[in-house]
Design a protein around this motif. Structure first.
Motif, PDB file in Angstrom:
ATOM      1  N   VAL A  28       1.548   7.067  -6.558  1.00 53.00           N
ATOM      2  CA  VAL A  28       0.378   7.859  -6.940  1.00 53.00           C
ATOM      3  C   VAL A  28       0.461   9.240  -6.323  1.00 53.00           C
ATOM      4  O   VAL A  28       0.144  10.251  -6.959  1.00 53.00           O
ATOM      5  N   GLY A  29       0.942   9.298  -5.070  1.00 49.22           N
ATOM      6  CA  GLY A  29       1.034  10.573  -4.371  1.00 49.22           C
ATOM      7  C   GLY A  29       1.980  11.537  -5.058  1.00 49.22           C
ATOM      8  O   GLY A  29       1.662  12.713  -5.257  1.00 49.22           O
ATOM      9  N   LEU A  62      -3.222   7.207   3.381  1.00 50.32           N
ATOM     10  CA  LEU A  62      -1.998   6.762   4.048  1.00 50.32           C
ATOM     11  C   LEU A  62      -2.033   7.047   5.528  1.00 50.32           C
ATOM     12  O   LEU A  62      -1.738   6.188   6.361  1.00 50.32           O
ATOM     13  N   LEU A  72       4.508  13.569   2.732  1.00 44.83           N
ATOM     14  CA  LEU A  72       4.119  12.301   2.119  1.00 44.83           C
ATOM     15  C   LEU A  72       5.170  11.235   2.353  1.00 44.83           C
ATOM     16  O   LEU A  72       4.865  10.111   2.761  1.00 44.83           O
ATOM     17  N   LEU A  76       0.823  -1.200   0.000  1.00 43.74           N
ATOM     18  CA  LEU A  76       0.000   0.000   0.000  1.00 43.74           C
ATOM     19  C   LEU A  76       0.857   1.250   0.000  1.00 43.74           C
ATOM     20  O   LEU A  76       0.620   2.200  -0.759  1.00 43.74           O
ATOM     21  N   SER A  77       1.897   1.247   0.835  1.00 47.61           N
ATOM     22  CA  SER A  77       2.692   2.463   0.916  1.00 47.61           C
ATOM     23  C   SER A  77       3.464   2.668  -0.382  1.00 47.61           C
ATOM     24  O   SER A  77       3.629   3.803  -0.828  1.00 47.61           O
ATOM     25  N   HIS A  88      -9.906  12.775 -12.031  1.00 45.36           N
ATOM     26  CA  HIS A  88      -8.803  12.763 -12.979  1.00 45.36           C
ATOM     27  C   HIS A  88      -9.287  12.793 -14.416  1.00 45.36           C
ATOM     28  O   HIS A  88      -8.704  13.470 -15.267  1.00 45.36           O
ATOM     29  N   ALA A 112      -7.353  15.809  -4.608  1.00 45.39           N
ATOM     30  CA  ALA A 112      -6.452  14.690  -4.921  1.00 45.39           C
ATOM     31  C   ALA A 112      -5.378  14.441  -3.862  1.00 45.39           C
ATOM     32  O   ALA A 112      -5.208  13.300  -3.418  1.00 45.39           O
ATOM     33  N   PRO A 113      -4.639  15.461  -3.410  1.00 44.73           N
ATOM     34  CA  PRO A 113      -3.648  15.157  -2.371  1.00 44.73           C
ATOM     35  C   PRO A 113      -4.291  14.660  -1.091  1.00 44.73           C
ATOM     36  O   PRO A 113      -3.713  13.837  -0.372  1.00 44.73           O
ATOM     37  N   LEU A 151       0.886   3.942  -2.980  1.00 41.90           N
ATOM     38  CA  LEU A 151       0.410   5.283  -2.692  1.00 41.90           C
ATOM     39  C   LEU A 151       1.522   6.310  -2.791  1.00 41.90           C
ATOM     40  O   LEU A 151       1.264   7.480  -3.063  1.00 41.90           O
ATOM     41  N   VAL A 181       0.381  12.802  -8.196  1.00 46.63           N
ATOM     42  CA  VAL A 181      -0.664  13.803  -7.949  1.00 46.63           C
ATOM     43  C   VAL A 181      -0.053  15.144  -7.589  1.00 46.63           C
ATOM     44  O   VAL A 181      -0.466  16.199  -8.103  1.00 46.63           O
ATOM     45  N   LEU A 182       0.958  15.098  -6.720  1.00 47.60           N
ATOM     46  CA  LEU A 182       1.567  16.364  -6.319  1.00 47.60           C
ATOM     47  C   LEU A 182       2.255  17.037  -7.489  1.00 47.60           C
ATOM     48  O   LEU A 182       2.232  18.273  -7.621  1.00 47.60           O
ATOM     49  N   LEU A 234      -1.297  24.536  -2.248  1.00 47.27           N
ATOM     50  CA  LEU A 234      -0.929  23.175  -1.849  1.00 47.27           C
ATOM     51  C   LEU A 234      -0.565  23.122  -0.374  1.00 47.27           C
ATOM     52  O   LEU A 234      -0.683  22.086   0.279  1.00 47.27           O
ATOM     53  N   TYR A 278      -9.193  20.205  -7.940  1.00 49.11           N
ATOM     54  CA  TYR A 278      -8.247  19.092  -8.033  1.00 49.11           C
ATOM     55  C   TYR A 278      -7.223  19.178  -6.923  1.00 49.11           C
ATOM     56  O   TYR A 278      -6.918  18.197  -6.252  1.00 49.11           O
ATOM     57  N   ILE A 279      -6.677  20.390  -6.722  1.00 49.82           N
ATOM     58  CA  ILE A 279      -5.655  20.536  -5.688  1.00 49.82           C
ATOM     59  C   ILE A 279      -6.241  20.289  -4.313  1.00 49.82           C
ATOM     60  O   ILE A 279      -5.570  19.792  -3.415  1.00 49.82           O
ATOM     61  N   VAL A 332       1.313  16.841 -10.554  1.00 48.24           N
ATOM     62  CA  VAL A 332       0.248  17.445 -11.370  1.00 48.24           C
ATOM     63  C   VAL A 332      -0.206  18.755 -10.745  1.00 48.24           C
ATOM     64  O   VAL A 332      -0.433  19.759 -11.447  1.00 48.24           O
ATOM     65  N   CYS A 333      -0.318  18.777  -9.410  1.00 49.28           N
ATOM     66  CA  CYS A 333      -0.711  20.019  -8.746  1.00 49.28           C
ATOM     67  C   CYS A 333       0.318  21.110  -9.019  1.00 49.28           C
ATOM     68  O   CYS A 333      -0.027  22.266  -9.295  1.00 49.28           O
ATOM     69  N   ILE A 339       5.153   7.695   4.392  1.00 54.75           N
ATOM     70  CA  ILE A 339       5.430   6.439   3.695  1.00 54.75           C
ATOM     71  C   ILE A 339       6.542   5.671   4.380  1.00 54.75           C
ATOM     72  O   ILE A 339       6.446   4.453   4.569  1.00 54.75           O
ATOM     73  N   PHE A 371     -12.092   9.997  -7.072  1.00 52.92           N
ATOM     74  CA  PHE A 371     -10.710  10.310  -7.420  1.00 52.92           C
ATOM     75  C   PHE A 371     -10.489  10.083  -8.915  1.00 52.92           C
ATOM     76  O   PHE A 371      -9.945  10.925  -9.632  1.00 52.92           O
ATOM     77  N   VAL A 417      -4.858  10.824  -1.321  1.00 53.31           N
ATOM     78  CA  VAL A 417      -3.657   9.997  -1.189  1.00 53.31           C
ATOM     79  C   VAL A 417      -3.092  10.093   0.226  1.00 53.31           C
ATOM     80  O   VAL A 417      -2.930   9.098   0.931  1.00 53.31           O
ATOM     81  N   LEU A 418      -2.817  11.321   0.658  1.00 49.76           N
ATOM     82  CA  LEU A 418      -2.248  11.508   1.986  1.00 49.76           C
ATOM     83  C   LEU A 418      -3.206  11.014   3.063  1.00 49.76           C
ATOM     84  O   LEU A 418      -2.795  10.395   4.047  1.00 49.76           O
TER      85      LEU A 418
END
Lengths: 115, 867
Positions: free
Chosen positions: A67-68, B319, A106, A60-61, B353, B311-312, A64, A71-72, B262, B307-308, A74-75, A110, B349, B315-316
């Motif tokens: 993916v994390g 976790l 993040l 999982l870690s 996207h 999405a984070p 993720l 995503v970041l 962010l 999105y900002i 992309v941001c 992880i 999610f 994920v975060l």
């Protein structure tokens, strides 16, 4: 019909290519980074399919984290892109600093979760 | 000079940047007729003054929130209330004494004691039994116990522990108990401030208006009875901290949505982590936010800020949620999350996207090419999606409860719990609320909320659509379970704050415009101001919230309306020019530029007065609720009678007796309500406690309480119980005693052991303990332990709670002996009698001495192999 759709598809791909070639190099680098992260995630999923998901938290870690970071990234791209009117007054340095901070958090999580 | 906005542009904010005019607005004062520079200077001074006043008001609100919760400390003492907080207190004590690493690894063996039932092995010889027992000990199954690190939400205890540690390091030596008692009021002050921040964001993007609504909402939350009930000083429970975390997480989400930064997204994820640590209600957040994102996408408000923001967090958040041991992989696997992860959270999610990608492509392609792309993608996409959906459905349908846990299922189908899980149904907090409880808990806010909802629609922004969604979902869930009224409270306060602020704004504006009219007597001026008021165009303002003022206000404006219309038409061009000027100035002011109606002066004044009276009623009710209804620590009871105040401290008396007069290893059996208190105060091992995770175990205790003396003794002996504790309120009229809870014991026991049947205990469907009670009832252990020697108190055995004389008055106990009864007979403790070594009388019947000895030895083996 098929011919027109295939020629349509070709025209589409051509126009996509030309439009994408016009984006600045900075953004292309970020895009490359995103693609790299996603590829790593796919490799991990294939590996899990072969070997099984025993230490599930590690799996999982790993997933993720890929993916994390994607995503970041992309941001970051959204915030740095000059064509985005909403982020006109956000300096790219600030955007990058936020990106680094978020990545730090993040990866801290992880590392903790990797087991 | 910015043009007056029309409504169309307002709705398309999602796709464009917000209009620049609101950033140009320096200050929000009424456009006076003075020149602009002077107005600006005056404006900044006023703004500074307003800022300081705002901070001061916030401080006062915090103090109010803190002090209104101190009634129980003043009336009783600084003691921890109820049942659950005792467990949290014990855990915090352990944490402060042993440090955090030991806390994570703590296995608590003082609860859920369980010795493998001997009778299952007595068919074999002695040797087999010895082997089985050795195996048990080796396998570590001797005590059931409870793994604290993995089953407790650590947020509350860690918070209190760190406050204690910090204070001790600053050389302020507060005891752990004091810190625990006062944690809740401190965090309620924080929650009020968080509400201020949250309300400021969605209201109309203006500073002043937003601030007003924020302050009102914060003041309302500081006092709302529903929140007070769970966060009073001494109520050391998860919700005390969790509500603050909830509001703060929502605030950070809205802030990220508004700014697209962010940094705030990271903070949002961390705050969500704190919420997951604190309370099981975090699933509300992780289901609400995807719903909101979906709503935004569907209504065409997609923007990159969305999105900002989302999405984070996904994920975060996933976790971080998996990091908390209680949640663990449930964050990804089970269906509350499943609905969250795969259907809600993860699916949204993915949808997000897809939408983002679509917008990106749209941005770089020409329209024609875009259409081509769409047709291609849609055909392929539909095929793939349907395949994936089919697989998903097959997976979910194959699991028995379709992956949802009992509690969530009962939320969706309110009758589920009462049908299938009696333990969940028996907790009073899990019942649906009645109408009076709404007015008790949120009082005046109940009818201000709809006004607030309307106000949020004008204009509709991302943030205000979020608040609307929040209140809609929380109203539904609060209708299912009383306990969830707590989640409704912040939403109700926000909405009411917005409504009240809008109302005050409209009324004070009307007064302000019409005050000059009162003071100016000359006709020319009257003409001027007349024009001034007429040029206010004539669309009706929708914000007439309160029911009391609505009727009076509606008729008058309509008349004055018509008069103004006529005069306007008469004057013509001259007015039009001046009208444009005024209209410009007017539309500068509120961004929703809705041509606002000025209400008549008298009506506004009366309305403001009525609103203030409304607020006064609310405050009075809240203070009363806090003082009378919600401040009872329930471990100490008081009653007022003609000869003064009586204090009933029986519970603590009983626990202290247990602590001083029994061995450390003695096990105590009681109904599960008292488990936490017994372990915390008496420091003895209990069989079942408030954690109620093992239904069979609780059913065993329930069966024992419902059986006659001998079978009950057998059951308790097999559990290695030494003492049985019973709560009895018949002498003093305490109605939450075990006899009143007895039917639940029967039901839960009967759910697992079918020989206990509820109708056996009821006479004609009625539950009675008097002479007409059924023999099963009169012979069961609970009856006997409650009413043993009760006739000696008043000679007749009159039970004050049930209001009748008891059925069986004179009886003796054969297998139990009474060891302690508290001063008001509220807690009674009995000890199990050890079995007799010789059975008198019966052995004479058996003729064969060999069989006699065999039976005797068998009996010994059954009961006590170690003695």
């Amino acid at each position: 019909m098929a011919k027109s759709s295939s020629s349509d598809a070709q025209a589409l791909i051509r126009s996509l290519r030309s439009a994408y070639a016009a984006t600045p190099t900075k953004l292309k680098i970020i895009d490359l980074y995103v693609v790299y992260a996603i590829t790593t995630a796919v490799i991990q999923i294939v590996y899990m399919g072969i070997v099984g998901s025993f230490p599930f938290n590690s799996f999982l870690s790993g997933i993720l984290s890929c993916v994390g970071t994607a995503v970041l990234a992309v941001c970051l791209r959204i915030q740095v892109n000059k064509e985005n009117k909403e982020f006109k007054d956000l300096s790219p340095e600030r955007a990058f600093a936020d990106f680094v901070l978020c990545n730090l958090v993040l990866h801290l999580v992880i590392m903790n979760f990797l087991g | 000079m910015p043009q007056p906005l029309n409504l169309n542009r307002i709705h398309r904010w999602g796709l464009q940047s917000p209009p620049a005019s609101h950033r140009l607005l320096p200050c929000l004062i009424q456009p006076s007729m003075a020149d602009p520079s002077e107005a600006k200077g005056e404006g900044s001074l006023r703004k500074a003054f307003g800022g300081v006043l705002g901070v001061f008001i916030l401080l006062l609100i915090g103090t109010l929130a803190f002090s209104i919760r101190l009634f129980s400390v003043i009336k009783y003492e600084s003691v921890i209330h109820e049942f659950d907080p005792y467990f949290n207190y014990r855990v915090t004590q352990f944490l402060t004494k042993n440090g955090i690493y030991d806390f994570w690894n703590w296995f608590d063996d003082r609860t859920w004691y369980y010795l493998e039932n001997m009778s299952t092995y007595c068919k074999n010889s002695d040797l087999d039994i010895v082997f089985e027992l050795m195996l048990l000990v080796i396998l570590d199954r001797y005590p059931l116990g409870r793994v604290i690190g993995g089953t407790v939400y650590p947020g509350l205890t860690l918070t209190a522990g760190s406050i204690w540690w910090l204070l001790n390091n600053l050389n302020i030596p507060l005891s752990v108990e004091t810190v625990c008692v006062f944690t809740a009021p401190i965090f309620s002050a924080n929650a009020a401030w968080a509400t201020y921040l949250l309300t400021k964001a969605p209201s109309h993007q203006f500073e002043v208006k937003g601030t007003g609504a924020g302050l009102t909402a914060a003041a309302l939350l500081a006092m709302v009875p529903s929140y007070i009930s769970r966060s009073v000083a001494g109520s050391y429970d998860n919700e005390a901290v969790a509500i603050f975390a909830l509001i703060f997480t929502f605030y950070l989400y809205i802030k990220t949505l508004n700014t697209g930064s962010l940094f705030y997204a990271t903070l949002n994820a961390l705050s969500y982590f704190y919420m997951v640590c604190s309370w099981g209600g975090y699933t509300f957040i992780i289901n609400l936010i995807p719903m909101h994102v979906l709503l935004c996408i569907v209504t065409g408000r997609y923007s990159s800020r969305l999105y900002i923001a989302y999405a984070p967090l996904v994920v975060l958040g996933t976790l971080l949620a998996s990091l908390v041991p209680v949640v663990g992989f449930n964050a990804v696997m089970t269906s509350e999350h499943f609905a969250s992860f795969l259907v809600k959270c993860q699916e949204v999610f993915i949808i997000l996207h897809v939408v983002a990608f679509v917008y990106y492509i749209k941005g770089i392609l020409s329209p024609k090419m875009f259409k081509v792309a769409m047709t291609l993608v849609v055909t392929i996409g539909i095929a793939v999606c349907s395949a994936v959906l089919a697989i998903l459905i097959a997976l979910v349908a194959s699991s028995p409860t379709k992956g949802w846990s009992g509690r969530s299922l009962s939320l969706l189908d309110p009758t589920y719990a009462s049908k299938y899980i009696p333990i969940i149904a028996s907790v009073s907090e899990h019942q649906p609320p009645t109408w009076p409880s709404y007015f008790m808990d949120i009082n005046v806010l109940a009818f201000l909320v709809p006004a607030g909802i309307v106000a949020c629609f004008l204009p509709l922004s991302d943030a205000s659509s979020f608040v609307i969604l929040y209140i809609a979902t929380s109203v539904y869930f609060s209708g299912v379970m009383v306990r969830l009224m707590l989640v409704l409270a912040p939403a109700a306060c926000i909405m009411s704050g917005i409504a009240l602020s809008e109302a005050f704004d409209a009324f004070t504006r009307s007064i302000k415009f019409q005050l000059p009219k009162l003071f100016e007597a000359s006709p020319s001026d009257a003409g001027d101001t007349n024009r001034g008021t007429q040029d206010e165009p004539t669309k009706v303002d929708n914000n007439t919230p309160t029911e009391k003022t609505e009727a009076t206000v509606k008729e008058r404006p309509s008349e004055k309306h018509r008069k103004k219309e006529k005069k306007k038409l008469e004057k013509g061009k001259e007015i039009k020019e001046k009208g444009k000027e005024n209209a410009d100035k007017v539309s500068n002011k509120p961004l929703n530029a809705k041509k606002l109606l000025v209400l008549p002066l008298e009506a506004s004044a009366v309305a403001i007065l009525l609103l203030i009276i409304l607020g006064a009623f609310y405050v009075v009710h809240c203070v009363w609720a806090a003082a009378e209804a919600y401040s009872a620590p329930s471990i100490v009871l008081t009653s007022h009678s003609h000869d003064g105040l009586h204090v009933f401290d029986d519970f603590r008396e009983a626990y202290a007796w247990l602590k001083h007069n029994t061995d450390v290893d003695d096990k105590v059996a009681s109904w599960w309500d008292y488990g936490y208190q017994t372990t915390a105060m008496a420091n003895r091992t209990v069989i079942v406690d408030n954690n109620t995770w093992n239904n069979t175990h609780i059913a065993t205790v329930g069966t024992a309480m419902s059986s006659p003396e001998k079978p009950a003794w057998d059951i308790f002996n097999s559990l290695d119980v030494k003492y049985v504790l019973v709560v009895f309120g018949g002498l003093v009229g305490y109605s939450s005693d075990d006899i009143n809870k007895f039917l639940w014991m029967v039901r839960i026991g009967g759910g697992v052991f079918p020989h206990i049947r509820e109708p056996d205990y009821l006479r004609d469907g009625q539950y009675r303990i008097d002479a007409h009670a059924t023999p099963t009832m009169l012979n069961c252990l609970m009856y006997k332990l409650s009413y043993y020697r009760f006739v000696e108190t008043d000679g007749k055995g009159f039970d004050r709670v049930r209001g009748t004389e008891i059925g069986k008055k004179h009886f003796r106990l054969t297998h139990f002996e009474e060891v302690f009864t508290t001063h008001h007979w509220m807690v009674r403790i009995y000890k199990l009698k050890s079995p007799k070594n010789r059975i008198r009388g019966k052995s004479k019947k058996k003729t064969n001495p060999k069989t006699t000895s065999k039976i005797n030895s068998n009996k010994n083996v059954k009961k006590n192999p170690w003695q």
